[in-house]
Design an enzyme around this catalytic site. Structure first.
Site, PDB file in Angstrom:
ATOM      1  N   GLY A  35      64.305  64.678  61.295  1.00 55.41           N
ATOM      2  CA  GLY A  35      64.280  63.236  61.597  1.00 55.41           C
ATOM      3  C   GLY A  35      63.544  63.007  62.904  1.00 55.41           C
ATOM      4  O   GLY A  35      62.640  62.170  62.992  1.00 55.41           O
ATOM      5  N   HIS A  36      63.916  63.793  63.922  1.00 55.17           N
ATOM      6  CA  HIS A  36      63.247  63.660  65.222  1.00 55.17           C
ATOM      7  C   HIS A  36      61.764  64.047  65.127  1.00 55.17           C
ATOM      8  O   HIS A  36      60.902  63.357  65.684  1.00 55.17           O
ATOM      9  CB  HIS A  36      63.911  64.574  66.256  1.00 55.17           C
ATOM     10  N   GLY A 147      63.955  55.694  65.298  1.00 57.01           N
ATOM     11  CA  GLY A 147      64.238  55.855  63.879  1.00 57.01           C
ATOM     12  C   GLY A 147      65.006  54.666  63.320  1.00 57.01           C
ATOM     13  O   GLY A 147      65.895  54.127  63.991  1.00 57.01           O
ATOM     14  N   LYS A 149      67.109  55.001  61.211  1.00 61.22           N
ATOM     15  CA  LYS A 149      68.464  55.564  61.059  1.00 61.22           C
ATOM     16  C   LYS A 149      69.486  54.811  61.917  1.00 61.22           C
ATOM     17  O   LYS A 149      70.617  54.590  61.503  1.00 61.22           O
ATOM     18  CB  LYS A 149      68.410  57.048  61.432  1.00 61.22           C
ATOM     19  N   ASP A 150      69.066  54.430  63.137  1.00 62.36           N
ATOM     20  CA  ASP A 150      69.944  53.657  64.026  1.00 62.36           C
ATOM     21  C   ASP A 150      69.447  52.211  64.023  1.00 62.36           C
ATOM     22  O   ASP A 150      68.832  51.748  64.979  1.00 62.36           O
ATOM     23  CB  ASP A 150      69.931  54.267  65.432  1.00 62.36           C
ATOM     24  N   GLN A 153      70.389  49.702  66.733  1.00 63.56           N
ATOM     25  CA  GLN A 153      69.751  50.125  67.985  1.00 63.56           C
ATOM     26  C   GLN A 153      68.304  49.628  68.061  1.00 63.56           C
ATOM     27  O   GLN A 153      67.844  49.208  69.127  1.00 63.56           O
ATOM     28  CB  GLN A 153      69.790  51.650  68.088  1.00 63.56           C
ATOM     29  N   SER A 186      72.266  64.805  64.027  1.00 63.50           N
ATOM     30  CA  SER A 186      72.807  65.927  64.806  1.00 63.50           C
ATOM     31  C   SER A 186      74.297  66.089  64.526  1.00 63.50           C
ATOM     32  O   SER A 186      74.835  67.192  64.588  1.00 63.50           O
ATOM     33  CB  SER A 186      72.577  65.686  66.296  1.00 63.50           C
TER      34      SER A 186
HETATM   35  P1  AMP Z   1      69.362  60.786  68.651  1.00 62.92           P
HETATM   36  O1  AMP Z   1      68.918  62.127  69.130  1.00 62.92           O
HETATM   37  O2  AMP Z   1      70.413  60.830  67.600  1.00 62.92           O
HETATM   38  O3  AMP Z   1      69.674  59.842  69.780  1.00 62.92           O
HETATM   39  O4  AMP Z   1      68.102  60.159  67.927  1.00 62.92           O
HETATM   40  C1  AMP Z   1      66.865  60.037  68.564  1.00 62.92           C
HETATM   41  C2  AMP Z   1      65.944  59.220  67.702  1.00 62.92           C
HETATM   42  O5  AMP Z   1      65.793  59.876  66.444  1.00 62.92           O
HETATM   43  C3  AMP Z   1      66.495  57.820  67.393  1.00 62.92           C
HETATM   44  O6  AMP Z   1      65.428  56.880  67.431  1.00 62.92           O
HETATM   45  C4  AMP Z   1      67.037  57.972  65.999  1.00 62.92           C
HETATM   46  O7  AMP Z   1      67.055  56.767  65.270  1.00 62.92           O
HETATM   47  C5  AMP Z   1      66.046  58.957  65.404  1.00 62.92           C
HETATM   48  N1  AMP Z   1      66.622  59.635  64.239  1.00 62.92           N
HETATM   49  C6  AMP Z   1      67.825  60.259  64.164  1.00 62.92           C
HETATM   50  N2  AMP Z   1      68.031  60.724  62.907  1.00 62.92           N
HETATM   51  C7  AMP Z   1      66.943  60.371  62.187  1.00 62.92           C
HETATM   52  C8  AMP Z   1      66.554  60.550  60.830  1.00 62.92           C
HETATM   53  N3  AMP Z   1      67.327  61.177  59.939  1.00 62.92           N
HETATM   54  N4  AMP Z   1      65.363  60.065  60.429  1.00 62.92           N
HETATM   55  C9  AMP Z   1      64.538  59.412  61.308  1.00 62.92           C
HETATM   56  N5  AMP Z   1      64.845  59.219  62.607  1.00 62.92           N
HETATM   57  C10 AMP Z   1      66.030  59.688  63.035  1.00 62.92           C
END
Ligand code: AMP
Length: 282
Positions: A35-36, A147, A149-150, A153, A186
């Site tokens: 995803g990241h 993403g 995903k959030d 946010q 994560s």
């Molecule tokens: P995080 O490390 O969870 O704070 O996420 C960092 C970035 O990665 C945020 O913009 C999330 O929305 C994005 N993200 C997390 N999971 C995914 C995913 N499965 N697909 C796409 N982006 C993601």
């Protein structure tokens, strides 16, 4: 790829690049997955230089949340970031980002934060807005990639950028899923095998709503009951599972053709709370 640990060093690099190179920022909390890396790819597509940050931000966790045990794996993060053409991996520690507890700021983003994640995690979005604003000022990117995903946010960040006149384009990239439909996260690392199986119902429930909409269903009550009928038997707790208007997350009794909605889910499997969402076009 260079690993940068201090704000001073990051700022010096940005000073050398600004105006000459298009800079893309991808903020993360590490424990990187596909995803990241899809966000790194998107940033690389649109920019000359990609800066990714890895910072588990304490201010966005509530007192009873998983800050201390949030998965951290800098070795693997470094490997993945390098592999996916990140140019600078910014990895500050808490002291570097919040050096003086008596000299802090608060960023409040009203309306959009008073429901869903904001209602269940009352201090969460203030913490997100603060750290993202700090990263924007430190890295001064031309674009920042987040993403879908959030989903909530992304609305909070867009509102902050508009209200505070950040000259940064916000790019939203699609959610990356495992083949059964589970969104990469994560926090999936916390799930047992059985819980992971059950968590597939998140995707199933959203697809069932999409099917019903395709067949002509327009009532929020009916669409919400489809979500709950699928999620209740397999989850330990549902914080929310609801279809609302995509732009401001308000509820409506019926949707009309042409409306854009979003399904928002926050559901527990065992002790693990997962969020997911899907845009629905009527
Ligand atoms: P995080 O490390 O969870 O704070 O996420 C960092 C970035 O990665 C945020 O913009 C999330 O929305 C994005 N993200 C997390 N999971 C995914 C995913 N499965 N697909 C796409 N982006 C993601």
């Amino acid at each position: 790829m260079q690993i940068i640990n201090t704000v001073a060093e990051m700022s010096a690099i940005v000073r050398g690049l600004k105006g000459r190179k298009r800079i893309g920022l991808v903020p993360t909390m590490g424990s990187l997955h596909k995803g990241h890396t899809s966000l790194f790819d998107e940033a690389k597509k649109q920019c000359d230089v990609v800066v990714a940050s890895v910072f588990v931000n304490p201010t966005q966790f509530g007192p009873k949340e998983d800050y201390s045990c949030y998965p951290r794996n800098l070795e693997n993060d470094t490997k993945l970031a390098k592999e996916y053409s990140v140019d600078y991996l910014f990895v500050p520690n808490v002291q570097e980002m919040y050096p003086n507890p008596n000299k802090v700021a608060e960023i409040s983003i009203p309306y959009i934060t008073d429901r869903f994640e904001g209602a269940f995690r009352p201090t969460h979005f203030a913490g997100v807005a603060l750290v993202v604003a700090k990263l924007f000022n430190i890295v001064q990117p031309d674009i920042a990639v987040f993403g879908q995903k959030d989903y909530q946010q992304t609305l909070v960040i867009k509102q902050m950028v508009e209200a505070l006149n950040f000259q940064i384009e916000i790019v939203i990239a699609p959610t990356i899923r495992l083949c059964g439909g589970l969104a990469l996260s994560s926090r999936n690392a916390y799930l047992s095998e059985d819980e992971e199986d059950k968590a597939l119902s998140l995707y199933r429930s959203m697809n069932a709503v999409e099917d019903a909409v395709k067949k002509g269903e327009r009532s929020s009550k009916v669409l919400n009951s489809i979500l709950h009928d699928i999620l209740l038997p397999v989850s330990t707790k549902i914080d929310y599972a609801e279809i609302v208007k995509a732009d401001d997350l308000t509820a409506t009794e019926y949707f009309n053709n042409g409306d854009k909605a979003v399904i928002l889910l926050a559901v527990y499997f065992g002790k693990t709370r997962l969020i997911d969402n899907k845009i629905i076009e009527f």
